[in-house]
Design a protein around this motif. Sequence first.
Motif, PDB file in Angstrom:
ATOM      1  N   TYR A  89       0.808  -1.025   0.009  1.00  0.00           N
ATOM      2  CA  TYR A  89      -0.018   0.167  -0.023  1.00  0.00           C
ATOM      3  C   TYR A  89       0.851   1.249  -0.134  1.00  0.00           C
ATOM      4  CZ  TYR A  89       1.142   1.008   4.940  1.00  0.00           C
ATOM      5  OH  TYR A  89       1.586   1.530   6.372  1.00  0.00           O
ATOM      6  N   ILE A  90       0.391   2.438  -0.645  1.00  0.00           N
ATOM      7  CA  ILE A  90       1.001   3.501  -0.475  1.00  0.00           C
ATOM      8  C   ILE A  90       0.114   4.465   0.066  1.00  0.00           C
ATOM      9  CG2 ILE A  90       0.313   4.242  -2.665  1.00  0.00           C
ATOM     10  CD1 ILE A  90       3.054   5.588  -3.091  1.00  0.00           C
ATOM     11  N   ALA A  91       0.675   5.512   0.850  1.00  0.00           N
ATOM     12  CA  ALA A  91       0.032   6.557   1.749  1.00  0.00           C
ATOM     13  C   ALA A  91       0.800   7.976   1.865  1.00  0.00           C
ATOM     14  CB  ALA A  91      -0.186   6.052   3.072  1.00  0.00           C
ATOM     15  N   VAL A  92       0.086   8.851   2.164  1.00  0.00           N
ATOM     16  CA  VAL A  92       0.608  10.368   2.138  1.00  0.00           C
ATOM     17  C   VAL A  92       0.235  10.893   3.457  1.00  0.00           C
ATOM     18  CG1 VAL A  92      -1.288  11.125   0.784  1.00  0.00           C
ATOM     19  CG2 VAL A  92       1.014  12.371   0.925  1.00  0.00           C
ATOM     20  N   ASN A  93       1.106  11.766   4.016  1.00  0.00           N
ATOM     21  CA  ASN A  93       0.864  12.452   5.069  1.00  0.00           C
ATOM     22  C   ASN A  93       1.588  13.788   4.931  1.00  0.00           C
ATOM     23  OD1 ASN A  93      -0.257  10.519   7.412  1.00  0.00           O
ATOM     24  ND2 ASN A  93       1.524   9.452   6.594  1.00  0.00           N
ATOM     25  N   SER A  94       0.918  15.093   5.176  1.00  0.00           N
ATOM     26  CA  SER A  94       1.352  16.192   4.905  1.00  0.00           C
ATOM     27  C   SER A  94       0.708  17.322   5.801  1.00  0.00           C
ATOM     28  CB  SER A  94       0.884  16.513   3.464  1.00  0.00           C
ATOM     29  OG  SER A  94       1.533  18.035   2.835  1.00  0.00           O
ATOM     30  N   LEU A  95       1.564  18.298   6.136  1.00  0.00           N
ATOM     31  CA  LEU A  95       1.368  19.437   6.851  1.00  0.00           C
ATOM     32  C   LEU A  95       1.395  20.673   6.046  1.00  0.00           C
ATOM     33  CD1 LEU A  95       2.114  18.486  10.570  1.00  0.00           C
ATOM     34  CD2 LEU A  95      -0.266  18.496   9.635  1.00  0.00           C
ATOM     35  N   GLU A  96       0.665  21.639   5.865  1.00  0.00           N
ATOM     36  CA  GLU A  96       0.792  22.747   5.125  1.00  0.00           C
ATOM     37  C   GLU A  96       1.999  23.487   5.826  1.00  0.00           C
ATOM     38  OE1 GLU A  96      -2.325  24.998   3.235  1.00  0.00           O
ATOM     39  OE2 GLU A  96      -3.887  23.475   4.121  1.00  0.00           O
ATOM     40  N   GLY A  97       2.919  23.889   4.886  1.00  0.00           N
ATOM     41  CA  GLY A  97       4.141  24.601   5.483  1.00  0.00           C
ATOM     42  C   GLY A  97       5.310  23.700   6.205  1.00  0.00           C
ATOM     43  N   LYS A  98       4.847  22.513   6.438  1.00  0.00           N
ATOM     44  CA  LYS A  98       5.928  21.712   7.053  1.00  0.00           C
ATOM     45  C   LYS A  98       6.589  20.606   6.058  1.00  0.00           C
ATOM     46  CE  LYS A  98       4.537  22.600  11.704  1.00  0.00           C
ATOM     47  NZ  LYS A  98       3.961  21.982  13.010  1.00  0.00           N
ATOM     48  N   GLY A  99       5.799  20.296   5.006  1.00  0.00           N
ATOM     49  CA  GLY A  99       6.438  19.064   4.276  1.00  0.00           C
ATOM     50  C   GLY A  99       5.351  18.116   3.957  1.00  0.00           C
ATOM     51  N   THR A 100       5.833  17.025   3.124  1.00  0.00           N
ATOM     52  CA  THR A 100       4.972  15.947   2.716  1.00  0.00           C
ATOM     53  C   THR A 100       6.006  14.623   3.041  1.00  0.00           C
ATOM     54  OG1 THR A 100       3.658  17.319   1.254  1.00  0.00           O
ATOM     55  CG2 THR A 100       3.624  15.155   1.188  1.00  0.00           C
ATOM     56  N   THR A 101       5.439  13.676   3.371  1.00  0.00           N
ATOM     57  CA  THR A 101       6.094  12.278   3.147  1.00  0.00           C
ATOM     58  C   THR A 101       5.085  11.161   2.800  1.00  0.00           C
ATOM     59  OG1 THR A 101       7.053  12.940   5.374  1.00  0.00           O
ATOM     60  CG2 THR A 101       7.089  10.514   4.776  1.00  0.00           C
ATOM     61  N   PHE A 102       5.840  10.629   1.504  1.00  0.00           N
ATOM     62  CA  PHE A 102       4.917   9.634   1.013  1.00  0.00           C
ATOM     63  C   PHE A 102       5.750   8.189   1.536  1.00  0.00           C
ATOM     64  CE2 PHE A 102       3.829  12.766  -2.003  1.00  0.00           C
ATOM     65  CZ  PHE A 102       2.684  12.384  -2.443  1.00  0.00           C
ATOM     66  N   THR A 103       4.667   7.232   1.950  1.00  0.00           N
ATOM     67  CA  THR A 103       5.258   6.203   2.502  1.00  0.00           C
ATOM     68  C   THR A 103       4.755   4.976   1.718  1.00  0.00           C
ATOM     69  OG1 THR A 103       5.289   7.072   4.640  1.00  0.00           O
ATOM     70  CG2 THR A 103       5.429   4.683   4.612  1.00  0.00           C
ATOM     71  N   PHE A 104       5.388   3.747   1.405  1.00  0.00           N
ATOM     72  CA  PHE A 104       4.987   2.617   0.595  1.00  0.00           C
ATOM     73  C   PHE A 104       5.632   1.510   1.477  1.00  0.00           C
ATOM     74  CE2 PHE A 104       8.517   3.850  -2.185  1.00  0.00           C
ATOM     75  CZ  PHE A 104       8.743   2.480  -2.358  1.00  0.00           C
ATOM     76  N   ASN A 105       5.036   0.395   1.295  1.00  0.00           N
ATOM     77  CA  ASN A 105       5.527  -0.963   1.812  1.00  0.00           C
ATOM     78  C   ASN A 105       5.506  -2.061   0.770  1.00  0.00           C
ATOM     79  OD1 ASN A 105       2.827  -1.642   1.846  1.00  0.00           O
ATOM     80  ND2 ASN A 105       3.412  -3.370   3.375  1.00  0.00           N
ATOM     81  N   LEU A 106       6.559  -2.933   0.938  1.00  0.00           N
ATOM     82  CA  LEU A 106       6.634  -4.288   0.317  1.00  0.00           C
ATOM     83  C   LEU A 106       6.469  -5.464   0.970  1.00  0.00           C
ATOM     84  CD1 LEU A 106       9.386  -2.967  -2.285  1.00  0.00           C
ATOM     85  CD2 LEU A 106       6.889  -2.928  -2.779  1.00  0.00           C
ATOM     86  N   PRO A 107       5.440  -6.092   0.990  1.00  0.00           N
ATOM     87  CA  PRO A 107       5.177  -7.170   1.801  1.00  0.00           C
ATOM     88  C   PRO A 107       6.567  -8.180   1.621  1.00  0.00           C
ATOM     89  CG  PRO A 107       3.121  -6.789   0.646  1.00  0.00           C
ATOM     90  CD  PRO A 107       4.237  -6.045   0.043  1.00  0.00           C
ATOM     91  N   ARG A 108       6.912  -9.019   2.786  1.00  0.00           N
ATOM     92  CA  ARG A 108       7.792  -9.909   2.901  1.00  0.00           C
ATOM     93  C   ARG A 108       7.840 -11.141   1.745  1.00  0.00           C
ATOM     94  NH1 ARG A 108      11.192 -10.894   7.015  1.00  0.00           N
ATOM     95  NH2 ARG A 108       9.540  -9.730   8.285  1.00  0.00           N
ATOM     96  N   LYS A 109       8.934 -11.182   0.923  1.00  0.00           N
ATOM     97  CA  LYS A 109       9.250 -11.992  -0.116  1.00  0.00           C
ATOM     98  C   LYS A 109      10.284 -12.986   0.490  1.00  0.00           C
ATOM     99  CE  LYS A 109       5.975 -11.266  -3.081  1.00  0.00           C
ATOM    100  NZ  LYS A 109       4.681 -12.131  -3.055  1.00  0.00           N
ATOM    101  N   MET A 110      11.230 -12.436   0.873  1.00  0.00           N
ATOM    102  CA  MET A 110      12.735 -13.073   1.444  1.00  0.00           C
ATOM    103  C   MET A 110      13.736 -12.082   1.953  1.00  0.00           C
ATOM    104  SD  MET A 110      15.426 -15.578  -0.439  1.00  0.00           S
ATOM    105  CE  MET A 110      15.989 -14.212  -1.483  1.00  0.00           C
ATOM    106  N   ILE A 111      14.091 -12.257   3.020  1.00  0.00           N
ATOM    107  CA  ILE A 111      14.992 -11.321   3.775  1.00  0.00           C
ATOM    108  C   ILE A 111      16.197 -11.948   3.988  1.00  0.00           C
ATOM    109  CG2 ILE A 111      15.445  -9.843   5.772  1.00  0.00           C
ATOM    110  CD1 ILE A 111      12.368  -9.280   6.058  1.00  0.00           C
ATOM    111  N   GLU A 112      17.702 -11.477   3.758  1.00  0.00           N
ATOM    112  CA  GLU A 112      18.473 -11.940   4.029  1.00  0.00           C
ATOM    113  C   GLU A 112      19.518 -10.875   4.585  1.00  0.00           C
ATOM    114  OE1 GLU A 112      22.273 -14.232   1.611  1.00  0.00           O
ATOM    115  OE2 GLU A 112      20.337 -14.196   0.916  1.00  0.00           O
ATOM    116  N   ILE A 113      20.143 -11.182   5.855  1.00  0.00           N
ATOM    117  CA  ILE A 113      20.922 -10.081   6.277  1.00  0.00           C
ATOM    118  C   ILE A 113      22.519 -10.597   5.932  1.00  0.00           C
ATOM    119  CG2 ILE A 113      21.903  -9.026   8.302  1.00  0.00           C
ATOM    120  CD1 ILE A 113      19.160  -8.186   7.359  1.00  0.00           C
ATOM    121  N   GLU A 114      23.265  -9.941   5.105  1.00  0.00           N
ATOM    122  CA  GLU A 114      25.038 -10.049   5.022  1.00  0.00           C
ATOM    123  C   GLU A 114      25.685  -9.615   6.046  1.00  0.00           C
ATOM    124  OE1 GLU A 114      25.865  -8.437   1.343  1.00  0.00           O
ATOM    125  OE2 GLU A 114      24.297  -9.985   0.125  1.00  0.00           O
TER     126      GLU A 114
END
Length: 594
Positions: free
Chosen positions: A569-594
């Motif tokens: 999903y993708i969402a937006v949060n914004s306050l006039e005069g303070k900026g905007t933040t777009f946020t999206f997520n990608l569900p888990r497929k595979m995670i690997e820590i090197e």
Amino acid sequence: MMFWRSVVGKLWITILLLVSFVLIILTVLLLEFFENFQIDEVENELTKNAKRIAEIVHSNPDTKQALQIASKMIGDETKMLVFEGDTIIFSTDEKDTGVTPGFLKGDRDLAKVFSGEETIKKEMPLPIEGEGNRKTTAIVVGVPLELKGKIDQVFLYQSLKEMQETTRSTTKFVLLAAGVAIILTTIFAFFLSTRITAPLRKMRQAAFEVARGKFDTKVPILTQDEIGELATAFNQMGKQLKFNINALSQEKEHLSSILSSMADGVITFNKDGTILETNPPAERFLQSWHYEKGFNRENANTVPSVLMNLFDQTEMLGREQIGGITLQGRDWVLIVSPLYGIETIRGAVAVIRDMTEERKLDKLRKDFIANVSHELRTPISMLQGYSEAIIDDIAESEEEKKEMARVIYDESLRMGRLVNDLLDLGRMEAGHITLNYDRVKVHPYLKRIASKFHGLAKEKNIKIVAKMEEPGIVWEFDPDRVEQVLTNLIDNAIRHSPEGGTVEVIQRAEERYGLMIDVKDCGSGIPQEDLAFVFERFYKADKARTRGRSGTGLGLAIAKNIIEAHDGYIAVNSLEGKGTTFTFNLPRKMIEIE
């Protein structure tokens, strides 16, 4: 009291009254018959004896001796009087001889004997010997008797006392027989009533059980007569009733399931406006109606006035009517069809359709056509104008011609991007998007994308920062499509950030949501009333700015479809005069820590 109201009591009383009535009539008739029969027998016997005495006296010259013989012949119970004129010349009671009895005076029937040869029979009270001064009813028979050339009379009479005793005995016997008959009738009535009503009581109990819903109840078949046939018919009725009830229940559940699963609301109501049946969409409509018009518990089960108005038109015209209403920001189409009874319209069924999405889509379609026309009009006008300038040799120098050709080239590229974006968006919304998943090292991937904008950021004196909470993370997604999303978001952030600002690309991983990426700027922000529409096609919060550098207006709509194709999903949060933040997520497929 309950006994007399029961079938047993009623049947017993009916039989008892019927038998008692018959016995009473029979007793009266029998007593009357016996009494008349005895009187007739006594009269006949007395008449026969009197005639015999007359014959004996006629045949015997010695009258007195003949009368003595005759008195012995008639027995002790019968009395005899022989008259000469009106004087007794012979009597079984010697003290009456030579006198005139008082009962002859004034009696017309007995006086007839003295005037002719007529035989009489009569019941009358007489002073019988042994009865004291009391008179006893007796049967008197008088026969003419010819003595010495004169017509005399011989009277025989007998008291009815013995006959009355016989009658009383007969009456007692008849009454005793009637009492025994009544007792036997009572026993028979109870026996018959029990035989008849016992199965009926069982049927009554079974009927109550069936009325309570126990359709498996059966009545035992005790006899093979009409009651047995009734029990058989009752059992068959219960079986058929159970089958029909089960069929009706299944049909009702089937219709209820269909009604509940319908997307359209359905309300059935009577002619007086009472609601009979609703489904969940109709309940939502009624809640909106009551909320907007003022909720009232007393009329919570009444049909809204807008439906009743349509019903009045339906009843008047005899066909369905269509109307519409807007409640709580949603558009509803109302279709009211009549429900017919035997002869008249007994109610209506209303189909309530929520047309909000359809009208919204229709509006989007119209807006889409208008926006596409607007987007294409400017480049086409510029292409046409600069082309005519080149053809007409308006440009004086070679550099002006090149500048015009460059504008034509840029506008053609812009039109190409618009067409390609429309094609991509159309394929995505139709579900034809194809994702090529790959294992991607997120840290270098994000740094590479951010580095593409260093030139543009440097021109506006904007700093681009990539923050990694887990630098060694590897995730599985379509890198080209996600790069398209990030490119659009970072480009928008740079364009809407002031000089000296900062654009941040933040990567974080959450156990619940998977890979999270934020694109944050410090620009002027998006107005609150526009936040809900930023992912619509061709929508721009700043209506005044031009389309030159701002793109086609499809980037965020494409980004949303790409992320949703990754099940994110993708969402937006914004306050006039303070900026905007777009946020999206990608569900888990595979995670690997090197």
